[in-house]
Write a protein that holds these residues in place. Structure first.
Motif, mmCIF file in Angstrom:
data_model
loop_
_atom_site.group_PDB
_atom_site.id
_atom_site.type_symbol
_atom_site.label_atom_id
_atom_site.label_comp_id
_atom_site.label_asym_id
_atom_site.label_seq_id
_atom_site.Cartn_x
_atom_site.Cartn_y
_atom_site.Cartn_z
ATOM 1 N N UNK A 49 0.782 -1.225 0.000
ATOM 2 C CA UNK A 49 0.000 0.000 0.000
ATOM 3 C C UNK A 49 0.813 1.274 0.000
ATOM 4 N N UNK A 50 2.118 1.171 -0.198
ATOM 5 C CA UNK A 50 2.986 2.346 -0.263
ATOM 6 C C UNK A 50 3.055 2.821 -1.713
ATOM 7 N N UNK A 51 2.878 4.126 -1.907
ATOM 8 C CA UNK A 51 2.824 4.672 -3.261
ATOM 9 C C UNK A 51 4.199 5.099 -3.756
ATOM 10 N N UNK A 52 4.502 4.690 -4.986
ATOM 11 C CA UNK A 52 5.706 5.145 -5.682
ATOM 12 C C UNK A 52 5.352 6.097 -6.817
ATOM 13 N N UNK A 53 4.087 6.390 -6.943
ATOM 14 C CA UNK A 53 3.617 7.355 -7.929
ATOM 15 C C UNK A 53 2.801 8.424 -7.241
ATOM 16 N N UNK A 54 1.701 8.829 -7.864
ATOM 17 C CA UNK A 54 0.826 9.824 -7.249
ATOM 18 C C UNK A 54 0.374 9.317 -5.876
ATOM 19 N N UNK A 55 0.337 10.226 -4.904
ATOM 20 C CA UNK A 55 0.202 9.795 -3.517
ATOM 21 C C UNK A 55 -0.990 10.395 -2.801
ATOM 22 N N UNK A 56 -1.345 11.644 -3.105
ATOM 23 C CA UNK A 56 -2.325 12.364 -2.291
ATOM 24 C C UNK A 56 -3.503 12.871 -3.104
ATOM 25 N N UNK A 271 13.075 2.302 -5.147
ATOM 26 C CA UNK A 271 13.368 3.486 -5.954
ATOM 27 C C UNK A 271 12.679 3.349 -7.306
ATOM 28 N N UNK A 272 11.955 4.395 -7.690
ATOM 29 C CA UNK A 272 11.316 4.402 -9.017
ATOM 30 C C UNK A 272 11.627 5.709 -9.709
#
Length: 346
Positions: A49-56, A271-272
């Motif tokens: 559930x951790x975002x590496x893209x859009x987050x909020x 890392x992305x």
């Protein structure tokens, strides 16, 4: 073999999926073709559930709230309690309070869950993954969209990828108007030149020290850092933005300087680099910096003899660069298509 549909949507990011969902709900036959092997585009969440893209998202973003409510997704506020850190070449300072304290929200399961919910509502056989589009050919009788495996003939086509990326990856025949092409090629790709990093820890040790987990840095490699622990997760996580190639050792070293020795032992570092994602960013993405081109009328209206629509967060006039922008652009495009007489190509 030439297959027929009413509308082809290029890209299964949040904007493309929303267009498809709105159109299919009104009986329009849609095919969504996506180059990646997953949905979501710049919405990318890890299994934890951790975002590496859009987050909020924010509570005043009506289109986002509508989708969340429609699919019963669970939201929670971004953690902001405690003090913020500030890193300068001279050293690290702790600020009283957290200037980053805003009303940002997140989703349980990560923001990609929004894309998954939209995709799940589409009719069977609407979505085709691992199907990069190579050409879009506008004819008097309709538009032919060619992927590596199929050719689709449609009345209209929605280009639901960043405009600059579309120009770099897809051949348009005949060539689009000069001003449209120039604007599309010069429009920045939101998040396209950003590297996002998550460091996962056993605990949220910073919270126990009265810190919000947020930091601003004039040193790097991460320029902005936030607490990105998932709701009710058994682990802690710090999330940061940088640019270019970033090594995990650099990240850990910076986090130790900011948050202390406990930051030196993450369970993992993810890392992305979005500039390395060819279906998000064109090769020259770092050179695209004119953000005044966001929401350009040239990209917000129909082109290609009334058959092509650019639809992404970069084309929005409402919250460009946010998920809200992607969804509002989708709403605009779906309304425009539904105002036409859309039927099977002849």
């Amino acid at each position: 073999m030439l297959l027929a549909t009413d509308c082809v949507v290029i890209g299964a990011g949040i904007s493309g999926l929303r267009v498809a969902q709105l159109l299919t709900a009104q009986g329009v036959d849609v095919q969504v073709v996506e180059a990646r092997d997953r949905v979501g585009g710049r919405l990318l969440s890890s299994p934890s559930g951790v975002d590496l893209g859009a987050t909020w998202f924010w509570p005043n973003e009506a289109d986002v709230v509508e989708v969340i409510d429609r699919f019963g997704l669970s939201a929670f506020p971004q953690y902001v309690a405690g003090n913020m850190m500030f890193q300068l070449p001279q050293g690290v300072q702790q600020l009283d309070g957290n200037p980053f304290a805003q009303q940002a929200g997140r989703l349980v399961g990560g923001m990609q869950s929004m894309a998954s919910a939209l995709a799940a509502e589409l009719p069977e056989d609407t979505l085709r993954l691992s199907s990069p589009v190579r050409s879009v050919d506008v004819h008097d009788f309709g538009v032919v969209v060619a992927t590596d495996s199929d050719q689709w003939q449609a009345a209209v086509v929605v280009i639901a990828v960043p405009p600059a990326t579309a120009m770099a990856r897809i051949e348009f025949l005949p060539v689009l108007p000069t001003d449209v092409v120039a604007t599309a090629r010069q429009t920045p790709v939101w998040m396209g030149a950003v590297t996002k990093v998550v460091a996962v820890y056993e605990t949220t040790f910073w919270r126990q020290r009265g810190l919000a987990g947020s930091a601003m840095s004039h040193v790097g490699p991460l320029r902005e850092i936030h607490d990105i622990r998932a709701l009710d997760a058994s682990f802690g996580a710090l999330f940061g933005f940088g640019r270019g190639h970033i090594r995990d050792t650099e990240v850990v070293g910076q986090l130790v300087e900011i948050f202390g020795a406990e930051a030196g032992h993450p369970n993992r570092v993810e890392i992305h680099d979005w500039s390395d994602s060819p279906y998000t960013s064109p090769p020259n993405v770092a050179d695209l910096t004119d953000y005044e081109l966001f929401g350009s009328p040239l990209l917000g209206s129909v082109v290609g003899d009334g058959r092509l629509y650019f639809t992404s967060t970069e084309t929005a006039t409402d919250a460009p660069g946010h998920i809200q922008g992607a969804l509002s652009a989708a709403r605009r495009t779906a309304a425009a298509i539904l105002a036409q007489t859309v039927g099977p190509p002849v």
